[in-house]
Design an enzyme around this catalytic site. Sequence first.
Site, PDB file in Angstrom:
ATOM      1  CG  HIS A 122      -0.392   0.289   2.512  1.00 18.20           C
ATOM      2  ND1 HIS A 122      -0.043  -0.699   3.399  1.00 18.20           N
ATOM      3  CD2 HIS A 122      -0.083   1.459   3.137  1.00 18.20           C
ATOM      4  CE1 HIS A 122       0.441  -0.155   4.504  1.00 18.20           C
ATOM      5  NE2 HIS A 122       0.429   1.155   4.372  1.00 18.20           N
ATOM      6  CG  ASP A 152      -0.128  -4.001   2.641  1.00 15.61           C
ATOM      7  OD1 ASP A 152       0.164  -3.564   1.508  1.00 15.61           O
ATOM      8  OD2 ASP A 152      -0.380  -3.261   3.605  1.00 15.61           O
ATOM      9  CG  ASN A 224       6.650   4.218  11.769  1.00 19.70           C
ATOM     10  OD1 ASN A 224       6.138   5.034  12.526  1.00 19.70           O
ATOM     11  ND2 ASN A 224       7.951   3.943  11.782  1.00 19.70           N
ATOM     12  CB  SER A 225       3.306   1.712   5.956  1.00 25.37           C
ATOM     13  OG  SER A 225       2.086   1.568   6.615  1.00 25.37           O
ATOM     14  N   GLY A 281      -8.277 -27.299  -2.402  1.00 23.60           N
ATOM     15  CA  GLY A 281      -9.605 -27.425  -2.982  1.00 23.60           C
ATOM     16  C   GLY A 281     -10.626 -28.010  -2.027  1.00 23.60           C
TER      17      GLY A 281
END
Length: 504
Positions: A122, A152, A224-225, A281
């Site tokens: 992000h 992410d 900080n991400s 599956g």
Amino acid sequence: MSKAVDFPLVSRAAGFGLIAALALATPLSGPVNRAEAVNLADVSVADMAEKLLPSVVNISISQDDGSGDDTRPVPKVPEGQPFEDLFDDFFNGGPGGRPHPVSALGSGFIVDPDGIIVTNNHVIEDADTIEVTLSDGTSLDATLLGVDDQTDLAVLKVNPDKPLPAVKFGDSRKVRIGEWVVAIGNPFGLGGSVTLGIVSARGRTLDGPYDNFIQTDAAINKGNSGGPLFNMEGEVIGINTAILSPSGGSIGIGFSVPSELAENVIDQLIEYGRTRRGWLGIRVLEVSDELAASLGDDDPAGVAIGSIIEGGPSDGGPFEEGDIILRFDGHPIESPRDLPRFVAESRIGEPAEVEILRDGMRMTVEATPELLDEPAVVSGDAETIAPPELATPDNGADMPDTADIPVRLYGMTLGQLDDNGRALYQIGADVEGVLITEVEEGSAAAEEGLLPGMVIAEVAQDAVATPQDVRSRIVRLISDGRRSVSLMVASPNGDLKVVSLVLE
């Protein structure tokens, strides 16, 4: 950059801004000294931070905010007027004019001296350009090697003039609640910021199918991400990703992607540019006390197989609906979220040992995960299935049909309603559903007046067509905590009645 997730008060911890990087530190050299303390007053991470800071970078991106598509009329200014240049700049894309680029800041860290950098997806999502600023102020253009929106994570590549100081991953599985951790990043554009805290919890989930976050009270803010979370050995045990906050600032609840999950994803992004996850599956259910008892187990551990996806890797074996999976490839399975994560990280195309409970007996079978086509993943209700196991495989696979395999439930045997069954019990052509072929005397089915030759048309108002449909629906109802289920049953001549079967 800030990115909201579907979880109350949770936001991704990147930040908007144009603030220059401020971090200055000496190059990383020699081993990182473990931070030691006799008591709380002696806690210091100064030496460790000094060595780690050069490996943490600031990431800035630019993207068009879409204003270039603005179709509003442009004012006409007579040629030679004093404000002609100003209007031209603003409305026609000159300096300070349209389109207006949007800049954002985040963090990252170097994992390879050749310029491999890890951050959050992000942070760089939808970026037109990506720039990495090192701790000495050097700015380098970055290219994107790959992203994984399920976890992410993103991997970047820069081309430095000399080897960069890289950090290594630690084993987040060894991290204990209460241990000291250090976060380093670029909050609000303030590069090289170091915060100290502890591991508050493990195994936290937010909104992703593979979530297994480390929770920490080390201050994590916007910007900080993508930055690292270190243990006291100076090893990366997490990637700071999200915060829980009503204000957008730190209140001591931050979340980091654990290294045990991140390492495999990062390696695949570097090698393939995408992730390659396995799947089995199958649809799995949480094992409640009632469900465990109905499947012949006194201990509600593991996950139960609610159904097997037609054409999937497990269609035709080795699993059966109602099996309880206790361990996969040596990993204990404690919740429906565990199995998809371990299967996703397993080796595709290689058999894995799976410990199951079937009809009260423990046994080990081999299952071979196949490549999961990520775009086919569909979100599902948590009580019925872990999200990745709802993936729909390509249709048309030549797999065995299990619809005609009899199923025994509550003293009755269920079979496919075929031409032979219709002839045997003189069932009308307009009657559809699942045929009851046998009923044990004194059983729950017998007590409700069910007889051979009757046809189950609906289970809890859902139409059924195969014996497996009936069992799957009843297993799910038990998992939901239901004590009874309504069955719409047709007699051979088509008369309908509803009976209530107690789920014990």
